[in-house]
Design an enzyme around this catalytic site. Sequence first.
Site, PDB file in Angstrom:
ATOM      1  N   LYS A 264      38.495  43.367  27.152  1.00  0.00           N
ATOM      2  CA  LYS A 264      37.927  42.460  26.148  1.00  0.00           C
ATOM      3  C   LYS A 264      37.032  43.269  25.223  1.00  0.00           C
ATOM      4  O   LYS A 264      36.077  43.907  25.668  1.00  0.00           O
ATOM      5  CB  LYS A 264      37.107  41.361  26.846  1.00  0.00           C
ATOM      6  CG  LYS A 264      36.241  40.524  25.871  1.00  0.00           C
ATOM      7  CD  LYS A 264      35.402  39.454  26.588  1.00  0.00           C
ATOM      8  CE  LYS A 264      34.437  38.742  25.635  1.00  0.00           C
ATOM      9  NZ  LYS A 264      33.581  37.738  26.296  1.00  0.00           N
ATOM     10  N   ASP A 269      29.363  38.696  19.848  1.00  0.00           N
ATOM     11  CA  ASP A 269      29.690  37.323  20.209  1.00  0.00           C
ATOM     12  C   ASP A 269      28.530  36.402  19.846  1.00  0.00           C
ATOM     13  O   ASP A 269      27.573  36.265  20.600  1.00  0.00           O
ATOM     14  CB  ASP A 269      29.997  37.261  21.719  1.00  0.00           C
ATOM     15  CG  ASP A 269      30.361  35.841  22.170  1.00  0.00           C
ATOM     16  OD1 ASP A 269      30.594  34.980  21.291  1.00  0.00           O
ATOM     17  OD2 ASP A 269      30.413  35.629  23.402  1.00  0.00           O
ATOM     18  N   LYS A 276      25.556  30.390  20.240  1.00  0.00           N
ATOM     19  CA  LYS A 276      24.619  30.730  21.307  1.00  0.00           C
ATOM     20  C   LYS A 276      23.181  30.542  20.815  1.00  0.00           C
ATOM     21  O   LYS A 276      22.919  30.666  19.621  1.00  0.00           O
ATOM     22  CB  LYS A 276      24.791  32.208  21.684  1.00  0.00           C
ATOM     23  CG  LYS A 276      26.059  32.525  22.432  1.00  0.00           C
ATOM     24  CD  LYS A 276      26.084  33.975  22.877  1.00  0.00           C
ATOM     25  CE  LYS A 276      27.368  34.299  23.622  1.00  0.00           C
ATOM     26  NZ  LYS A 276      27.535  33.533  24.866  1.00  0.00           N
ATOM     27  N   ASP A 287      29.431  42.913  24.205  1.00  0.00           N
ATOM     28  CA  ASP A 287      30.512  42.058  24.694  1.00  0.00           C
ATOM     29  C   ASP A 287      31.884  42.735  24.582  1.00  0.00           C
ATOM     30  O   ASP A 287      32.920  42.089  24.712  1.00  0.00           O
ATOM     31  CB  ASP A 287      30.488  40.716  23.933  1.00  0.00           C
ATOM     32  CG  ASP A 287      31.075  39.564  24.729  1.00  0.00           C
ATOM     33  OD1 ASP A 287      31.200  39.704  25.962  1.00  0.00           O
ATOM     34  OD2 ASP A 287      31.421  38.530  24.114  1.00  0.00           O
ATOM     35  N   ASP A 346      32.717  29.479  22.122  1.00  0.00           N
ATOM     36  CA  ASP A 346      32.011  30.557  22.819  1.00  0.00           C
ATOM     37  C   ASP A 346      32.783  31.029  24.062  1.00  0.00           C
ATOM     38  O   ASP A 346      32.434  32.033  24.670  1.00  0.00           O
ATOM     39  CB  ASP A 346      30.601  30.089  23.203  1.00  0.00           C
ATOM     40  CG  ASP A 346      29.676  31.236  23.573  1.00  0.00           C
ATOM     41  OD1 ASP A 346      30.031  32.400  23.302  1.00  0.00           O
ATOM     42  OD2 ASP A 346      28.597  30.963  24.135  1.00  0.00           O
ATOM     43  N   GLU A 348      35.455  32.654  24.144  1.00  0.00           N
ATOM     44  CA  GLU A 348      36.395  33.357  23.282  1.00  0.00           C
ATOM     45  C   GLU A 348      37.075  34.537  23.963  1.00  0.00           C
ATOM     46  O   GLU A 348      38.178  34.919  23.586  1.00  0.00           O
ATOM     47  CB  GLU A 348      35.671  33.836  22.006  1.00  0.00           C
ATOM     48  CG  GLU A 348      34.947  35.189  22.102  1.00  0.00           C
ATOM     49  CD  GLU A 348      33.811  35.216  23.115  1.00  0.00           C
ATOM     50  OE1 GLU A 348      33.321  34.127  23.486  1.00  0.00           O
ATOM     51  OE2 GLU A 348      33.430  36.308  23.562  1.00  0.00           O
ATOM     52  N   ARG A 350      38.476  34.902  26.842  1.00  0.00           N
ATOM     53  CA  ARG A 350      39.751  34.533  27.467  1.00  0.00           C
ATOM     54  C   ARG A 350      40.840  34.341  26.419  1.00  0.00           C
ATOM     55  O   ARG A 350      42.015  34.577  26.686  1.00  0.00           O
ATOM     56  CB  ARG A 350      39.536  33.293  28.350  1.00  0.00           C
ATOM     57  CG  ARG A 350      39.141  32.052  27.603  1.00  0.00           C
ATOM     58  CD  ARG A 350      38.486  31.002  28.500  1.00  0.00           C
ATOM     59  NE  ARG A 350      37.124  31.357  28.890  1.00  0.00           N
ATOM     60  CZ  ARG A 350      36.354  30.618  29.679  1.00  0.00           C
ATOM     61  NH1 ARG A 350      36.806  29.473  30.166  1.00  0.00           N
ATOM     62  NH2 ARG A 350      35.135  31.012  29.984  1.00  0.00           N
TER      63      ARG A 350
HETATM   64  N1  BES Z   1      30.349  36.992  26.359  1.00  0.00           N
HETATM   65  C1  BES Z   1      30.032  35.770  27.001  1.00  0.00           C
HETATM   66  C2  BES Z   1      29.674  35.961  28.477  1.00  0.00           C
HETATM   67  C3  BES Z   1      28.424  36.753  28.755  1.00  0.00           C
HETATM   68  C4  BES Z   1      27.211  36.110  28.900  1.00  0.00           C
HETATM   69  C5  BES Z   1      28.483  38.116  28.930  1.00  0.00           C
HETATM   70  C6  BES Z   1      26.079  36.848  29.175  1.00  0.00           C
HETATM   71  C7  BES Z   1      27.354  38.836  29.216  1.00  0.00           C
HETATM   72  C8  BES Z   1      26.146  38.212  29.335  1.00  0.00           C
HETATM   73  C9  BES Z   1      31.217  34.828  26.921  1.00  0.00           C
HETATM   74  O1  BES Z   1      31.994  34.942  25.778  1.00  0.00           O
HETATM   75  C10 BES Z   1      30.667  33.453  26.933  1.00  0.00           C
HETATM   76  O2  BES Z   1      30.015  33.090  26.005  1.00  0.00           O
HETATM   77  N2  BES Z   1      30.960  32.706  27.989  1.00  0.00           N
HETATM   78  C11 BES Z   1      30.473  31.377  28.132  1.00  0.00           C
HETATM   79  C12 BES Z   1      31.617  30.511  28.587  1.00  0.00           C
HETATM   80  C13 BES Z   1      31.343  29.046  28.501  1.00  0.00           C
HETATM   81  C14 BES Z   1      31.228  28.590  27.054  1.00  0.00           C
HETATM   82  C15 BES Z   1      32.451  28.287  29.197  1.00  0.00           C
HETATM   83  C16 BES Z   1      29.361  31.399  29.160  1.00  0.00           C
HETATM   84  O3  BES Z   1      29.444  32.140  30.126  1.00  0.00           O
HETATM   85  O4  BES Z   1      28.394  30.658  28.973  1.00  0.00           O
HETATM   86 ZN    ZN Z   2      31.993  36.761  24.856  1.00  0.00          ZN
HETATM   87 MN    MN Z   3      31.256  33.796  24.174  1.00  0.00          MN
END
Ligand code: BES
Ligand code: ZN
Ligand code: MN
Length: 498
Positions: A264, A269, A276, A287, A346, A348, A350
């Site tokens: 990824k 992000d 966020k 990210d 968010d 994204e 996946r």
């Molecule tokens: N890049 C983030 C995950 C992340 C969070 C990585 C903190 C490193 C530190 C990912 O894209 C994300 O935002 N995931 C969300 C998913 C949710 C919206 C289902 C998350 O984990 O909150």
């Molecule tokens: Zn992300």
């Molecule tokens: Mn995200």
Amino acid sequence: MNSRPSIAFAKPATPKKGSVFVLSADGSGLSDAAKACDPAKALDRAFPVADFTAKFASVMEVLAPEGTSIDRLVVIGAGKVSALDDYAWMKLGGTIAASLRKAIDVAVVVDLADASVGGKEAANLAAGILLRSYSFDKYKTKKDNGDDKGETKKSAKITIYTNDPAGAKKAFADEVAVIDGVLLARDLVNEPANTLGPVEFAARAKELEALGVKVEILTEKEMEKLGMGSLLGVAQGSPRGARMAVMQWNGGKAKDSPVAFVGKGVTFDTGGNSMKPASGMEDMKGDMGGAAAVTGLMQALASRKAKANVVGIIGLVENAVDGHAQRPGDIVTSMSGQTIEVLNTDAEGRLVLADALWYCNDRFQPKFMVNLATLTGAIMVALGQHYAGLFSNNDELSERLTAAGQATQERLWRMPLGSEYDKLIDSKNADMKNIGGRYGGAIIAAQFLQRFVKDTPWAHLDIAGTAMGAPGNEINQSWGSGFGVRLLDRLVRDNYEQ
Ligand code: BES
Ligand code: ZN
Ligand code: MN
């Protein structure tokens, strides 16, 4: 720039100047070899006062002992010598690096009674020194002590004494390939997003051609032709474009199908329209830790001329917001033909991996695919920052990954998959949605990815907690850790080289 020490190996000798580091075993006191370093008398008195018992990775320092020609003697405890594995030797190297300070002339005397220090041990010590010495300071115009940077920081010249200098040199050459892969991954993760977007990242991947890696860069147009609507939907709110880098290292037999690593690479992000919160958002420059690990790995394998066929694929986008950005509720069509309702922009990563995994499988029919992604905050809730989450449809691959994780101490913990979780991403309006319910967020993300791998042996490593911001340790003090490079190099080395 980083002041990277230079390292040489030599037969045991008595150092006459500079800083001398002596590795000493638990409870053994100093041997004749160490006493030959001169300040032994000072040490005999200092040991009890400092309450130094040579516990593993403990440090005792004596500055310029009277009547000696050396500047400093640093004794490093090695603990129980019989318990020292590869990683323990690296940690000792890291402990040495942590005490270097401004030393230029450095000798490392390994004074461990019956353990003769062979090539492998010396090479691991050296590896630990280099990994610990890394720091990301390219944007600092002043050194920490306030000096102007123009006056270049001199780097240490370290000689490690070993009974087998030639063996050490040979083992170290392979290790340096891997270390440089780790340092590349750290550099990429630490680099801010204003200077590292999808296009710039792709250019960094392209540089691997110099090592004999075949690198193709797919542009938006080409990805559109391939039908990668899932990945492109994420990129459409950013002016920075989207790329996919396809790296191939063919060091194995011509007909042998490759192993594949997919990363990824979200260079930043923001969360998109499902934005966020501001606090901590700066961390999202990291990210792309999965893509960084894959790129560092490909560099490592090519540099050490690994005897394996390996594919590395990274999906590079920025998840940003403008008037073109995708909205919650949008439905996109992935390369697989499956449609996805994007309920949270968010989630994204996946969406990027869906197309990257499908493309990888479709084009290369690999023996297996391992993807790495800073995918969910939920994996940090589950495992903290010391283990990455491992999700897999294949027990053998899982066991090999777990073993490589133990050996390198880039540790993995297997998490479940199952149809009960899978059905949570069924959607009313499309084939699937990109989020599930309230619980098991890391598992739901993994279930989503599994819909794009068919029956190919596959593992997903959720490295959100380990790739960045993890607590420092003996061999890493950098925010971007380079997690995954040593792990996957080991996986390939132990299982897939002829
Ligand atoms: N890049 C983030 C995950 C992340 C969070 C990585 C903190 C490193 C530190 C990912 O894209 C994300 O935002 N995931 C969300 C998913 C949710 C919206 C289902 C998350 O984990 O909150
Ligand atoms: Zn992300
Ligand atoms: Mn995200």
